[in-house]
Design a protein around this motif. Structure first.
Motif, PDB file in Angstrom:
ATOM      1  N   GLY C 264       0.806  -1.216   0.000  1.00 51.11           N
ATOM      2  CA  GLY C 264       0.000   0.000   0.000  1.00 51.11           C
ATOM      3  C   GLY C 264       0.840   1.267   0.000  1.00 51.11           C
ATOM      4  O   GLY C 264       0.612   2.182  -0.784  1.00 51.11           O
ATOM      5  N   TRP C 265       1.852   1.303   0.872  1.00 49.38           N
ATOM      6  CA  TRP C 265       2.703   2.500   0.915  1.00 49.38           C
ATOM      7  C   TRP C 265       3.555   2.619  -0.347  1.00 49.38           C
ATOM      8  O   TRP C 265       3.801   3.734  -0.833  1.00 49.38           O
ATOM      9  CB  TRP C 265       3.578   2.485   2.169  1.00 49.38           C
ATOM     10  CG  TRP C 265       2.780   2.894   3.369  1.00 49.38           C
ATOM     11  CD1 TRP C 265       2.331   2.103   4.375  1.00 49.38           C
ATOM     12  CD2 TRP C 265       2.278   4.215   3.627  1.00 49.38           C
ATOM     13  NE1 TRP C 265       1.583   2.825   5.262  1.00 49.38           N
ATOM     14  CE2 TRP C 265       1.526   4.142   4.840  1.00 49.38           C
ATOM     15  CE3 TRP C 265       2.371   5.439   2.976  1.00 49.38           C
ATOM     16  CZ2 TRP C 265       0.893   5.250   5.389  1.00 49.38           C
ATOM     17  CZ3 TRP C 265       1.747   6.539   3.529  1.00 49.38           C
ATOM     18  CH2 TRP C 265       1.013   6.443   4.727  1.00 49.38           C
ATOM     19  N   MET C 266       3.983   1.501  -0.872  1.00 48.56           N
ATOM     20  CA  MET C 266       4.750   1.546  -2.127  1.00 48.56           C
ATOM     21  C   MET C 266       3.883   2.101  -3.253  1.00 48.56           C
ATOM     22  O   MET C 266       4.325   2.923  -4.059  1.00 48.56           O
ATOM     23  CB  MET C 266       5.241   0.145  -2.502  1.00 48.56           C
ATOM     24  CG  MET C 266       6.354  -0.399  -1.630  1.00 48.56           C
ATOM     25  SD  MET C 266       7.895   0.470  -1.855  1.00 48.56           S
ATOM     26  CE  MET C 266       8.378  -0.100  -3.484  1.00 48.56           C
ATOM     27  N   ILE C 267       2.628   1.626  -3.319  1.00 49.72           N
ATOM     28  CA  ILE C 267       1.734   2.116  -4.381  1.00 49.72           C
ATOM     29  C   ILE C 267       1.497   3.617  -4.196  1.00 49.72           C
ATOM     30  O   ILE C 267       1.521   4.383  -5.159  1.00 49.72           O
ATOM     31  CB  ILE C 267       0.388   1.353  -4.370  1.00 49.72           C
ATOM     32  CG1 ILE C 267       0.615  -0.133  -4.693  1.00 49.72           C
ATOM     33  CG2 ILE C 267      -0.579   1.950  -5.392  1.00 49.72           C
ATOM     34  CD1 ILE C 267      -0.629  -0.988  -4.603  1.00 49.72           C
ATOM     35  N   THR C 268       1.316   4.029  -2.950  1.00 47.77           N
ATOM     36  CA  THR C 268       1.074   5.453  -2.697  1.00 47.77           C
ATOM     37  C   THR C 268       2.243   6.305  -3.197  1.00 47.77           C
ATOM     38  O   THR C 268       2.056   7.279  -3.930  1.00 47.77           O
ATOM     39  CB  THR C 268       0.875   5.696  -1.184  1.00 47.77           C
ATOM     40  OG1 THR C 268      -0.116   4.781  -0.725  1.00 47.77           O
ATOM     41  CG2 THR C 268       0.437   7.119  -0.914  1.00 47.77           C
ATOM     42  N   THR C 269       3.457   5.909  -2.818  1.00 45.89           N
ATOM     43  CA  THR C 269       4.611   6.709  -3.253  1.00 45.89           C
ATOM     44  C   THR C 269       4.772   6.645  -4.768  1.00 45.89           C
ATOM     45  O   THR C 269       5.069   7.640  -5.424  1.00 45.89           O
ATOM     46  CB  THR C 269       5.900   6.205  -2.588  1.00 45.89           C
ATOM     47  OG1 THR C 269       5.965   4.790  -2.740  1.00 45.89           O
ATOM     48  CG2 THR C 269       5.929   6.560  -1.121  1.00 45.89           C
ATOM     49  N   TYR C 270       4.505   5.448  -5.331  1.00 46.82           N
ATOM     50  CA  TYR C 270       4.598   5.315  -6.785  1.00 46.82           C
ATOM     51  C   TYR C 270       3.608   6.258  -7.455  1.00 46.82           C
ATOM     52  O   TYR C 270       3.931   6.935  -8.433  1.00 46.82           O
ATOM     53  CB  TYR C 270       4.337   3.870  -7.199  1.00 46.82           C
ATOM     54  CG  TYR C 270       3.954   3.730  -8.655  1.00 46.82           C
ATOM     55  CD1 TYR C 270       4.906   3.870  -9.659  1.00 46.82           C
ATOM     56  CD2 TYR C 270       2.636   3.480  -9.024  1.00 46.82           C
ATOM     57  CE1 TYR C 270       4.558   3.769 -10.991  1.00 46.82           C
ATOM     58  CE2 TYR C 270       2.281   3.378 -10.354  1.00 46.82           C
ATOM     59  CZ  TYR C 270       3.225   3.518 -11.336  1.00 46.82           C
ATOM     60  OH  TYR C 270       2.866   3.428 -12.652  1.00 46.82           O
ATOM     61  N   LEU C 271       2.389   6.271  -6.912  1.00 47.00           N
ATOM     62  CA  LEU C 271       1.342   7.088  -7.541  1.00 47.00           C
ATOM     63  C   LEU C 271       1.705   8.563  -7.541  1.00 47.00           C
ATOM     64  O   LEU C 271       1.439   9.269  -8.515  1.00 47.00           O
ATOM     65  CB  LEU C 271       0.017   6.891  -6.808  1.00 47.00           C
ATOM     66  CG  LEU C 271      -0.806   5.683  -7.253  1.00 47.00           C
ATOM     67  CD1 LEU C 271      -2.065   5.601  -6.428  1.00 47.00           C
ATOM     68  CD2 LEU C 271      -1.143   5.766  -8.726  1.00 47.00           C
ATOM     69  N   ILE C 272       2.307   9.003  -6.454  1.00 45.52           N
ATOM     70  CA  ILE C 272       2.705  10.414  -6.403  1.00 45.52           C
ATOM     71  C   ILE C 272       3.672  10.701  -7.561  1.00 45.52           C
ATOM     72  O   ILE C 272       3.491  11.649  -8.325  1.00 45.52           O
ATOM     73  CB  ILE C 272       3.353  10.750  -5.041  1.00 45.52           C
ATOM     74  CG1 ILE C 272       2.283  10.620  -3.940  1.00 45.52           C
ATOM     75  CG2 ILE C 272       3.961  12.141  -5.044  1.00 45.52           C
ATOM     76  CD1 ILE C 272       2.851  10.633  -2.527  1.00 45.52           C
ATOM     77  N   ALA C 273       4.652   9.799  -7.703  1.00 42.66           N
ATOM     78  CA  ALA C 273       5.618   9.988  -8.788  1.00 42.66           C
ATOM     79  C   ALA C 273       4.935   9.877 -10.148  1.00 42.66           C
ATOM     80  O   ALA C 273       5.196  10.661 -11.063  1.00 42.66           O
ATOM     81  CB  ALA C 273       6.729   8.948  -8.669  1.00 42.66           C
ATOM     82  N   LYS C 274       4.046   8.913 -10.274  1.00 42.28           N
ATOM     83  CA  LYS C 274       3.368   8.681 -11.553  1.00 42.28           C
ATOM     84  C   LYS C 274       2.511   9.878 -11.950  1.00 42.28           C
ATOM     85  O   LYS C 274       2.474  10.287 -13.107  1.00 42.28           O
ATOM     86  CB  LYS C 274       2.513   7.407 -11.452  1.00 42.28           C
ATOM     87  CG  LYS C 274       1.595   7.143 -12.618  1.00 42.28           C
ATOM     88  CD  LYS C 274       2.351   6.701 -13.856  1.00 42.28           C
ATOM     89  CE  LYS C 274       1.424   6.627 -15.056  1.00 42.28           C
ATOM     90  NZ  LYS C 274       2.171   6.398 -16.305  1.00 42.28           N
ATOM     91  N   ILE C 275       1.823  10.441 -10.950  1.00 45.83           N
ATOM     92  CA  ILE C 275       0.949  11.581 -11.252  1.00 45.83           C
ATOM     93  C   ILE C 275       1.796  12.789 -11.642  1.00 45.83           C
ATOM     94  O   ILE C 275       1.490  13.485 -12.615  1.00 45.83           O
ATOM     95  CB  ILE C 275       0.022  11.887 -10.053  1.00 45.83           C
ATOM     96  CG1 ILE C 275      -1.026  10.763  -9.934  1.00 45.83           C
ATOM     97  CG2 ILE C 275      -0.681  13.235 -10.228  1.00 45.83           C
ATOM     98  CD1 ILE C 275      -1.811  10.759  -8.648  1.00 45.83           C
ATOM     99  N   ILE C 276       2.892  13.009 -10.926  1.00 45.04           N
ATOM    100  CA  ILE C 276       3.778  14.122 -11.299  1.00 45.04           C
ATOM    101  C   ILE C 276       4.288  13.903 -12.732  1.00 45.04           C
ATOM    102  O   ILE C 276       4.269  14.805 -13.568  1.00 45.04           O
ATOM    103  CB  ILE C 276       4.973  14.242 -10.324  1.00 45.04           C
ATOM    104  CG1 ILE C 276       4.467  14.636  -8.935  1.00 45.04           C
ATOM    105  CG2 ILE C 276       5.999  15.248 -10.834  1.00 45.04           C
ATOM    106  CD1 ILE C 276       5.530  14.574  -7.855  1.00 45.04           C
TER     107      ILE C 276
END
Lengths: 223, 277, 411
Positions: C264-276
């Motif tokens: 879950g935390w990995m996906i969250t951090t990934y998503l932040i990067a992905k959205i940027i």
């Protein structure tokens, strides 16, 4: 996986349910036998690879008849007299029969080979189906003009002593690729002593790198 | 002697196509196919797996009658110099087996059929769709093998092929130059099949590095910007991507020049989408 | 019938029932092998690919299985390198899944190339500038690491373990597994990354192109991160499926929750990067190449903003939210929803980065290229799934995959 299992099974059957690894440690007799077996197998495989493999890989064909290069060079003076350039700079390769007929309209000597040539080809106006030792694969472009005229190279650098030959050696062809053995070279390991021992891409690249400081772009030699 | 020949100034062969002259007759496509042993299918209905090294696209200005205008764009391989014009063409940089390379002495992007193993990554990389895959082994109608050019090797199934700027003609011209002991070839000695076949003289071919050559005079390439044309009527396809193609187009018509690249709405005046039909 | 091979005190279904199940999957495998044979013998004309659409369904499958197989390297990294010891109860499953995924990926690559007999050119005549070269090298190396990680588990089979040599071998291999886990994680960073780089370096394709760091486009890092983030989702999904089929609890909840939380935390951090990354690409990269963001999502019959929504919201934000909130991830229904959505999310991402790349026109006078697979492509893509079912079934039946099984199912 299954191979390992099998080995283990076989060895345990042979050696009274003792694993292979332990068996080696256990007895000197077993070790000695193993070494002998190893050496024997090595010799068998080494020799078959060295002697048998080339025989299997290459099939031999004879030329339509023997050609005496030495005699012709003596009579004509040099290679270029027969292997010449056309006016557009392309290379004629092996002369067509029209050029031979200039001398050989009738038999000049008394060899069997010339007789075959005159009776079968000259009289029938048929081209000789020579097998070309140095024929490159279809994807290769080679400019004789660039090397012979442009770079002043002699024929021998790539073609070796063929001008000295008195008979035509058998033409060996790779059964898989269909290429002449002279491309890969006689040595099955690809080791060469002379610049003309093999005519692979690496051989071209080696010389190009030395002489022009670049192996050249792909299209320089490929088409 | 060897060194002398290799020190000759690097060429940069390129093509200029006058779109106002092009009638869309397709002679360039036919000439290219027969010159380069390009295989064809018995049924060419599906154009998306036919091989056409030179392909003529048709576009319109999108206006209704009577303002409709049509333009044809012949598209060979662009022989991109790539970003910074250093030879990192979109396709060359991605090929995993070095089956395509950039020749710095001619500026030509090669394709080596016997090296290619058919991963098609280069096709994905090329925005011009200039690369084609051999989905089938070539089948020549009986007797046609004899009419194939011996100067171009035919391709086998499963490899990629594309326009070579008729490189074999360059090789032949160089052979003649060597034979006549000349330093270099002349402009008319090396011409592509499409350029010679064009009945409208719309295609001009030559050395973009040689200010004497017609291609240079027509577009005035800017060496400081990857060869971008200084001539205002000239343009290259998808200039913004930074592929630095060596094929230039010329047109008097603004909408045609606009169709050569994409523009973001609002940032460029008079922006219009032009579609093929 | 095969009880001698089944782990001690473990209950398994009767052999005939098992055999029927394997036979069903086997038929699908045969179908896939037949299609694969057609592609090899008759060539890639068996597919619906064309010169506009040079990447097929199975290339998506290739990228997708490597992404969801990422659970193997990431769980290994967590257990052996970061020392999260409870994960030893799920690592075996992760390794088996990784093995299935990576062997499938290599097989797919062998089908995909036009001249399969020349496949070795990628190693022999390697172009070091190509991302695909990096993929091939790291993938093959990592697959060998996976074999090494898989062998000790195979050797723990009841019958094999009786052979002293195998017993010791397996024991010793366990001892040095940390080294291989670290190597695997290192290699995975590069092959997952280079798969992302495959699309990201295509500067002729504005939909795929990304700027980046040195020679690596941003997609390089995003792919590595997303494989690590979403891989465990798939591991857990498979666990839940196996538990459902066997009607048994195989891994304790605390282990599942730990992995789920990390994911879950990995996906969250990934998503932040992905959205940027997506925003930067939409507002800066694409416009600088002359493209409106919306030009990639309009004027065609298939690709709309829905795919972006499905990837980022459905397959990203929702699973991430469920997995990081304790109450939600400990709710069994929500957990299953999250891990399934996560698995789908990363698969959609791989689809977007490989198949959608082919679709939008680049030249202004060009058209959208849409593509649907031929049955041969579908069959070869389903092949790995059926093969995976068989291999995981075999592993579950004959190998001690789940160390907690005995304890959880003691009567």
């Amino acid at each position: 996986m299954s191979e390992i299992e099998e080995k283990i099974e076989n060895s345990s059957v042979n050696d009274d349910k003792v694993g292979l690894a332990q068996e080696n440690i256990k007895g000197d007799s077993g070790l000695g036998l193993g070494v002998i077996f190893f050496i024997l197998a090595f010799v068998v495989f080494f020799l078959s690879g060295w002697l048998l493999f080339p025989k299997l890989l290459y099939s031999k064909k004879q030329q339509p008849f023997n050609f005496n290069h030495r005699l012709h060079v003596q009579e004509m003076g040099d290679c270029e007299s027969c292997h010449s350039f056309r006016e557009d700079g392309s290379f004629t390769g092996i002369p067509q029969i029209g050029m031979c007929v200039e001398c050989h309209e009738e038999q000049l000597g008394d060899t069997k080979d010339e007789e075959i040539f005159v009776t079968q080809y000259v009289e029938n106006e048929k081209e000789v189906p020579w097998l070309i030792y140095s024929r490159q694969p279809d994807c290769v472009f080679f400019s004789h003009a660039a090397h012979v005229i442009g770079a002043n190279m002699d024929c021998k650098t790539c073609h070796g002593d063929i001008g000295e030959s008195t008979i035509s050696k058998p033409y060996e062809v790779n059964r898989i690729t269909g290429y002449s053995r002279d491309i890969w070279g006689k040595n099955i390991w690809g080791i060469k002593k002379h610049s003309w021992d093999s005519m692979k891409m690496d051989d071209c690249a080696e010389c190009h790198l030395k002489e022009t400081q670049s192996k050249g772009a792909c299209f320089q030699c490929h088409k | 002697m060897i060194k002398k020949h290799n020190k000759a100034k690097a060429h940069k062969f390129g093509m200029v196509i006058d779109l106002d002259k092009c009638t869309g007759c397709g002679s360039c496509m036919v000439a290219c196919m027969s010159e380069n042993n390009v295989p064809f299918k018995e049924n060419e209905t599906n154009k998306k797996d036919s091989i056409t090294w030179m392909h003529v696209y048709r576009l319109t200005n999108g206006k209704s009658f009577p303002d409709t205008e049509i333009c044809y764009i012949p598209r060979p391989c662009m022989h991109c110099g790539g970003k910074g014009d250093h030879g990192h063409s979109p396709c060359v940089s991605v090929c995993p087996a070095t089956a395509t390379d950039y020749d710095y002495t001619t500026g030509i992007v090669s394709q080596i059929y016997t090296r290619c193993f058919g991963c098609r990554y280069c096709m994905a990389a090329c925005p011009y769709h200039a690369r084609y895959f051999n989905w089938w082994d070539p089948i020549w109608p009986s007797g046609m093998e004899k009419t194939l050019s011996p100067d171009v090797s035919p391709r086998m199934r499963g490899v990629v092929e594309k326009c070579s700027f008729c490189f074999h003609r360059y090789q032949a011209a160089k052979d003649t130059a060597y034979f006549e002991e000349r330093e270099d070839i002349t402009e008319d000695e090396y011409q592509t099949a499409c350029a010679q076949a064009c009945p409208a003289n719309a295609i001009v071919f030559g050395d973009l590095n040689n200010s004497e050559h017609e291609v240079y005079k027509l577009v005035k390439p800017d060496p400081y910007h990857g060869g971008r044309p200084k001539e205002p009527k000239a343009f290259r396809l998808l200039e913004r991507l930074g592929t630095n193609p060596k094929v230039y187009y010329i047109s008097e018509r603004e909408w045609v020049r606009k169709a050569g690249d994409n523009y973001v709405k609002g940032k460029e005046k008079d922006h219009k989408k032009h579609n093929t039909e | 019938m095969d009880s001698a091979l089944i782990p001690k005190e473990a209950k398994r279904c009767s052999f005939p029932v098992f055999a029927v199940g394997i036979a069903v999957a086997g038929v699908i495998v045969l179908w896939g092998v037949y299609a694969m044979g057609l592609c090899w013998l008759k060539g890639l004309n068996q597919t619906n690919m064309n010169d506009y659409y040079g990447f097929a369904l199975w290339i998506w499958a290739d990228l997708a299985v490597i992404a969801i197989g990422g659970g193997a390297f990431f769980t290994g990294l967590l257990k052996y390198v970061f020392g999260i010891d409870e994960l030893k109860n799920i690592i075996n499953l992760a390794v088996v899944i990784g093995f299935v995924c990576y062997s499938s990926a290599l097989l797919i690559l062998a089908i995909d190339i036009g001249q399969p007999l020349r496949g070795w050119f990628i190693f022999w005549h390697a172009n070091v500038h190509s991302m695909l070269t990096e993929v091939a090298f790291c993938l093959s190396l990592y697959f060998s690491v996976l074999i090494i990680e898989f062998i000790p588990l195979i050797l723990e089979n009841r019958k094999l373990d009786k052979i002293p040599f195998f017993h010791h071998l397996s024991h010793n291999m366990h001892g040095v597994m940390a080294v291989f886990a670290a190597t695997g994680a290192f290699l995975s960073c590069f092959h997952q990354g280079s798969l992302g780089g495959v699309a990201g370096v295509l500067y002729g394709r504005p939909f795929a192109f990304r700027e980046g760091l040195l020679v690596w486009p941003w997609t390089f890092f995003l792919f590595t991160w997303s494989a690590a983030a979403y891989g465990p989702c798939f591991t857990l999904t498979v666990l839940k499926i196996v538990e459902k089929i066997t009607k048994k609890k195989l891994v304790k909840d605390n282990v599942v929750y730990t992995l789920a939380k990390i994911s879950g935390w990995m996906i969250t951090t990934y998503l932040i990067a992905k959205i940027i990354d997506t925003v930067y690409w939409a507002l800066v990269t694409a416009p600088s190449l002359g493209f409106n963001f919306m030009s990639f999502y309009s004027n065609n019959k298939f690709y709309g903003l829905w795919i972006l929504f499905a990837e980022i919201v459905l397959g990203g934000i929702i699973p991430a939210a469920i997995l990081i909130k304790k109450d939600w991830r400990e709710n069994s229904k929500l957990l299953i929803l999250a891990i399934v959505l996560g698995t789908l999310g990363v698969c959609i991402n791989r689809w977007v980065m490989v198949l959608q790349v082919m679709a939008p026109p680049v030249m202004t006078f060009d058209t959208w290229a849409l593509y649907y697979p031929s049955w041969q492509e579908v069959a070869t893509t389903v092949l790995p799934v059926a093969y995976g079912v068989i291999l995981i079934s075999l592993a579950y039946r004959y190998l001690p995959v789940f160390p907690q099984e005995k304890e959880l199912n003691a009567e």
